[in-house]
Design an enzyme around this catalytic site. Structure first.
Site, PDB file in Angstrom:
ATOM      1  N   ASP A 129      56.728  78.848  35.069  1.00  0.00           N
ATOM      2  CA  ASP A 129      55.559  78.249  35.560  1.00  0.00           C
ATOM      3  C   ASP A 129      55.693  77.143  36.148  1.00  0.00           C
ATOM      4  O   ASP A 129      56.034  76.014  35.699  1.00  0.00           O
ATOM      5  CB  ASP A 129      54.521  78.085  34.168  1.00  0.00           C
ATOM      6  CG  ASP A 129      53.131  77.602  34.762  1.00  0.00           C
ATOM      7  OD1 ASP A 129      52.864  77.307  35.825  1.00  0.00           O
ATOM      8  OD2 ASP A 129      52.285  77.483  33.758  1.00  0.00           O
ATOM      9  N   TRP A 149      50.853  74.156  27.758  1.00  0.00           N
ATOM     10  CA  TRP A 149      51.017  75.450  28.696  1.00  0.00           C
ATOM     11  C   TRP A 149      51.989  76.338  28.365  1.00  0.00           C
ATOM     12  O   TRP A 149      51.898  77.544  28.597  1.00  0.00           O
ATOM     13  CB  TRP A 149      51.101  75.064  30.131  1.00  0.00           C
ATOM     14  CG  TRP A 149      49.881  74.129  30.693  1.00  0.00           C
ATOM     15  CD1 TRP A 149      49.939  72.790  30.912  1.00  0.00           C
ATOM     16  CD2 TRP A 149      48.564  74.408  30.511  1.00  0.00           C
ATOM     17  NE1 TRP A 149      48.651  72.169  31.095  1.00  0.00           N
ATOM     18  CE2 TRP A 149      47.673  73.435  30.809  1.00  0.00           C
ATOM     19  CE3 TRP A 149      47.917  75.795  30.253  1.00  0.00           C
ATOM     20  CZ2 TRP A 149      46.167  73.548  31.044  1.00  0.00           C
ATOM     21  CZ3 TRP A 149      46.126  75.596  30.149  1.00  0.00           C
ATOM     22  CH2 TRP A 149      45.715  74.486  30.638  1.00  0.00           C
ATOM     23  N   LYS A 162      46.810  72.902  42.222  1.00  0.00           N
ATOM     24  CA  LYS A 162      47.559  71.609  42.014  1.00  0.00           C
ATOM     25  C   LYS A 162      48.246  71.057  43.163  1.00  0.00           C
ATOM     26  O   LYS A 162      48.282  70.167  43.306  1.00  0.00           O
ATOM     27  CB  LYS A 162      48.045  71.533  40.773  1.00  0.00           C
ATOM     28  CG  LYS A 162      47.379  71.913  39.371  1.00  0.00           C
ATOM     29  CD  LYS A 162      48.178  71.917  38.196  1.00  0.00           C
ATOM     30  CE  LYS A 162      47.433  72.358  36.873  1.00  0.00           C
ATOM     31  NZ  LYS A 162      46.506  71.428  36.580  1.00  0.00           N
TER      32      LYS A 162
END
Length: 362
Positions: free
Chosen positions: A173, A103, A197
């Site tokens: 993030d 990511w 999540k």
């Protein structure tokens, strides 16, 4: 509930049962409006109250004051990969990225399309088994910002000590570990997290941002990609993902009711230990991917002696009432995602299953 399985999926992921039941109870008549939350206008007072409460609850849990805004946007963390450099990577500046997994690589890829970038640190050479030490990080000259990914779902690593770079704006993030433990949120100028999540359902992304950063977005980029657009309209410039924000707020209420981030950390440490102990006591039958000092509280990744056994493990775990233990397609193996909403009992069940599987096949 006897008909619910133990959900180890990486995202969309398990939600607190209390939250689902609360939503179920008022689904047909939200707050005595005579309408479902799915039906009411985002311009109505009942929805605006939800929106404002969600922002207030997020800031309360993070210990932040009026110098921050919380925006509820669409497009997932992947859109933030582009929005951040579009808004803050101006000509002549460099954006620094620290690579700790897939990511962070994707975030860097988007920034490269916008302007000049610099890899300030990376653990790719070791197949992302750990996060970098502070002394390994080399910033560029006067970076526009430094970007990190706090937890890595695919490789199962997490920053144990979040870095700091003085006056340089720090962006993160935190899609997969936000609110899993206490941390100094004030050291960050911007935090973003896809909700699916650890915050709620898919469809909404929370952006926690210093007010000063929302005041001067470039007027040369599309309106919907400017932070000032959303900050000036309380995230109501366009029709927001109202149901997702509503559920996110219920999750924030639930975290507060559990005792806040300190209680979440204690619970998450207990859960993770159950599974890591099963790995460490298996005499090598299970092999954790992450180095011990970088192990994630949210995503436990591990391998078995061969892929055939991994397939058997995945199949038998489903038969035992567990779902989502197959590893990410890019790395294989197995993965248990144990976000805030995962009960301790779920991790206890997995730990016992792992020990019995090792006894039979080890």
């Amino acid at each position: 509930m006897s008909n619910r399985i133990i959900n180890f999926n990486a995202g969309p992921a398990v939600l607190p049962l209390d939250v689902l039941q609360a939503a179920q109870e008022e689904l047909l008549n939200f707050n005595n409006t005579g309408m479902s939350i799915l039906e009411i206008s985002h311009r109505s007072k009942p929805y605006e109250e939800v929106n404002h409460e969600a922002e207030a609850n997020m800031k309360e849990l993070l210990g932040l004051g009026d110098e921050y805004r919380v925006l509820f946007l669409q497009g997932g963390a992947s859109t933030q990969f582009a929005m951040i450099p579009l808004n803050f990577l101006t000509p002549g500046q460099t954006a620094d990225y620290i690579l700790t997994g897939v990511w962070s690589e994707k975030a860097l890829k988007e920034a490269k399309l916008i302007g000049q970038t610099h890899i300030a640190g990376s653990t790719a050479e070791g197949k992302y088994r750990r996060t970098p030490q502070q002394e390994e990080i080399q910033l560029s000259d006067k970076p526009a910002y430094v970007h990190i990914t706090s937890n890595n779902t695919i490789y199962g690593t997490q920053w144990k000590e979040l870095p700091s770079f003085g006056p340089v704006p720090l962006f993160a993030d935190m899609s997969s570990d936000i609110l899993c433990r206490p941390f100094d949120a004030s050291k960050f100028s911007l935090i973003y997290a896809g909700a699916q999540k650890n915050l709620g359902p898919s469809g909404v992304t929370a952006v926690i941002i210093r007010k000063e950063l929302t005041e001067n977005s470039p007027k040369t980029i599309p309106t919907m990609l400017r932070y000032d657009t959303h900050a000036s309209t309380d995230s109501l410039y366009n029709t927001p993902p109202t149901f997702a924000v509503y559920l996110l707020n219920l999750v924030l209420r639930w975290i507060k009711a559990q005792g806040g981030l300190t209680a979440m950390e204690a619970r998450n440490v207990t859960k993770a230990k159950l599974i890591y102990d099963a790995i460490d006591s298996s005499n090598g039958f299970y092999r954790g991917h992450a180095d011990k000092d970088s192990r994630s509280l949210m995503n436990v990744t591990f391998r078995l002696p061969n892929e055939e056994l991994e397939k058997i493990f995945a199949a038998e775990s489903v038969a035992a009432g567990m779902s989502g233990l197959k590893g990410h397609r890019s790395v294989g193996g197995l993965r248990a995602s144990i976000y805030n909403a995962m009960p301790v009992a779920g991790c206890q069940t997995l730990s016992e299953f792992m020990k019995e599987f090792c006894r039979k096949h080890g």
